[in-house]
Design an enzyme around this catalytic site. Sequence first.
Site, PDB file in Angstrom:
ATOM      1  N   CYS A 205       0.863  -1.176   0.000  1.00 47.35           N
ATOM      2  CA  CYS A 205       0.000   0.000   0.000  1.00 47.35           C
ATOM      3  C   CYS A 205       0.905   1.232   0.000  1.00 47.35           C
ATOM      4  CB  CYS A 205      -0.933  -0.019   1.211  1.00 47.35           C
ATOM      5  SG  CYS A 205      -0.072  -0.140   2.789  1.00 47.35           S
ATOM      6  N   THR A 206       0.372   2.389   0.312  1.00 51.32           N
ATOM      7  CA  THR A 206       1.147   3.623   0.197  1.00 51.32           C
ATOM      8  C   THR A 206       2.303   3.679   1.185  1.00 51.32           C
ATOM      9  OG1 THR A 206      -0.857   4.777  -0.508  1.00 51.32           O
ATOM     10  CG2 THR A 206       1.016   6.136   0.140  1.00 51.32           C
TER      11      THR A 206
END
Length: 240
Positions: A181-182
């Site tokens: 994810c980020t």
Amino acid sequence: MFTHVAGYRFVEIDDPDTLVGILHARADALALRGTILVAREGLNLFLAGAPASVDAFLRELRDDVRFAGLPVHVTGAETLPYARLKVCHKREIITFRDDDTSPLHRRAPGVTPAALARWIAQGCDDGGRRVVLLDTRNREEVAHGTFAGAVTLPIDRFTELPTAIDALRDGLRDATVVSFCTGGIRCEKAALWMGDHGIGDVVQLEGGILGYFAQVGGYGYEGECFVFDGRVALAPPATD
């Protein structure tokens, strides 16, 4: 130039309202802008301001034993990417709505950015097992960029991930699944949930995409990484 930092920690907080007041007062005094989320499960922050002010805030925050050594992603910004400061008490620091999936006392195994780059280059993990890169972000974020060949999900909210993953279960068998994810926070819960529900051999990308950019660059990644501020998306750093 301004300094932007993003970081989180899953840790028990018995007094979230008290901590909200303390952090808001300190960040406001330093003219910082952004968002700090406080919950009984931990802290999640996105802040920007003058470099010396950001450093001062982090030093004081890390003096609290609960946040000692708190890792953050540090990037630059030509203008302040946030219009105001918001410090809130929330039920979760990342909304998933599954009380059984808590990284407070356990976490899924991780893979470092360097190891993932090696797996991408050789086409398998170090044991020769096929690798599935699983993007746990929503479709708006994915539209800005993701790892080449990654499995993406038709979701708009993180709470929709379990249903989307169940539909992919057969394709994840006999693979090392890399949840990413980020910045790492969603990877934590997603990887735990998948492990608990018998989906593949799951690891999480340590530090998320931003950590990968910082340590490896953009190898194997296509496009930019969506971020939750006025900059919209960040490109991987240029490499020689």
